[in-house]
Design a protein around this motif. Structure first.
Motif: not given
Ligand code: PMP
Ligand code: GLN
Length: 380
Positions: A23-32, A291-295, A339-341, A371-377
């Protein structure tokens, strides 16, 4: 075919990563993490490949790496492990887990597992002949108490498999929690396999206590670590296992027939990396915390109900507070439409699953998170 593997589905991490690509998503699924990892450690590996010895290293691991692991745990957790008789290098924490379960379980032995649990645990326990007994952790605190342990431990309990900090919720168990678990292990004469791979990824200056440091646990604990998490190099698959000599000897018997060794060049680089000074480990922690705090702040501002995370690369969102009850359907819709995993936390349960928590990996650059936050809305 053995039904345990024949009938199991594809790992949720692989499934979500494939959907993410599709789906051309940003992958926030698998942890890497999406950075390449410390350059000097990668250079040490490259030098070892080009100039070094690339044949089988010793079965227990390169002596300099076992020395470095001993020095590392002395420095950070004040534990003394004898590098010759108490430390073994494995091909990732996963091999250490598989080998320990194969080596220590006899068919019919009961194994206590805390749900949510890392997806490899249950198939490996079952394949080794173990009978799982679950302690089911629930939001918002994901903690256990004496009654929960009393219901799971019994006369046939041989092992407990304990992960701290906990993937997927980011929970760091307190000294009191650990003391309670240690008392129960001693009372039931149980061996603890401690999956401590996230031990360096603990935030907010919270203390981290390894179970092996609790009274009565030194000789009944198999402690497992992973260089993949310490150096943000998850593909390297260099793990280590520490246990008192008579336990380690048995684990080595399994290891010699599973992988036998781990690439020597990566071992050389990890030995170098473990010797890095305090500031490396602090910077890694504080970078991930930022990064945790920003997200989390970005999600909160958009109305997503974020649960606290004290460690790991992960935080969870409580979709129950959005009136939703199906984390799998939610993740499928999210990857397709926004388009966010992400990962449904119910995949970490064998029974009585919590269906209202969704895991996001925040170990990403600011640009990726934004970018993920923008997509999540806005939530909903
Ligand atoms: N245990 C847990 C709890 C993990 O989160 C992971 C990987 N994320 C592993 C084990 C596997 O570690 P490795 O890649 O070193 O095999
Ligand atoms: N440990 C990683 C996670 O929790 C995934 C490892 C894997 O893909 N098996 O996301």
């Amino acid at each position: 075919m053995n039904p345990i593997f024949a009938e199991t589905g594809t790992s949720v991490f692989e499934t979500m990563s494939r959907l993410s690509v599709q789906h051309g998503a940003i992958n926030l699924g698998q942890g890497f993490p999406d950075d390449p990892g410390p350059r000097d450690v990668r250079e040490a590996a490259a030098t070892a490949v080009l100039d070094g010895w690339n044949q089988y290293p010793p079965m227990l691991g390169l002596p300099q790496l076992r020395q470095a692991i001993a020095a590392h745990y002395q420095r950070f957790q004040a534990i003394d492990f004898d590098p010759l008789s108490e430390i073994m290098v494995t091909s990732g924490a996963t091999e250490a887990l598989a080998g320990a379960l194969m080596a220590l379980i006899e068919p019919g032995d009961e194994v206590v597992l805390f749900q949510p649990m890392y997806d490899a645990y249950l198939p490996l326990v079952r394949r080794a002949g173990g009978v799982p007994r679950f302690v089911t952790l629930r939001p918002p605190h994901w903690r256990f108490d004496e009654d929960m342990l009393a219901r799971a431990f019994g006369p046939r309990t041989k092992l407990v498999l304990f992960n701290n900090p906990l993937n997927p919720t980011g929970t760091v168990f307190s000294g009191e929690d650990l003391a309670l678990l240690a008392r129960v292990c001693v009372a039931h004469d149980v061996i603890a396999i401690c999956d401590d791979v996230w031990e360096h990824v603990v935030f907010d200056d919270n203390p981290y206590t390894p179970l092996i440091a609790c009274p009565g646990m030194r000789d009944r604990t198999v402690k497992i670590g992973s260089a993949g998490k310490i150096f943000s190099l998850t593909g390297w698959k260099v793990g280590f296992v520490m246990a008192q000599p008579s336990l380690l000897r048995v684990l080595a018997r399994a290891h010699q027939f599973i992988t036998f060794t781990t690439p020597p060049n990566l071992q050389t680089a990890v030995a170098y990396g473990l010797g890095k000074d305090e500031s490396y480990f602090r910077t890694m922690r504080t970078g991930l915390q930022r990064s945790r705090d920003r997200f989390a702040a970005g999600l909160t501002a958009r109305g997503w109900p974020v649960a606290p995370s004290q460690g790991t690369y992960f935080l969870t969102v409580d979709i129950g507070r959005m009136g939703l009850v199906d984390d799998i359907a939610f993740c499928e819709t999210l990857v397709r439409e926004r388009r966010v995993a992400a990962i449904p936390v119910s995949a970490f349960y064998a029974e009585d699953a919590i269906r209202t928590a969704v895991r996001f990996c925040f170990a990403k650059s600011d640009e990726t998170l934004d970018a993920a936050l923008d997509r999540l809305g806005q939530a909903g």
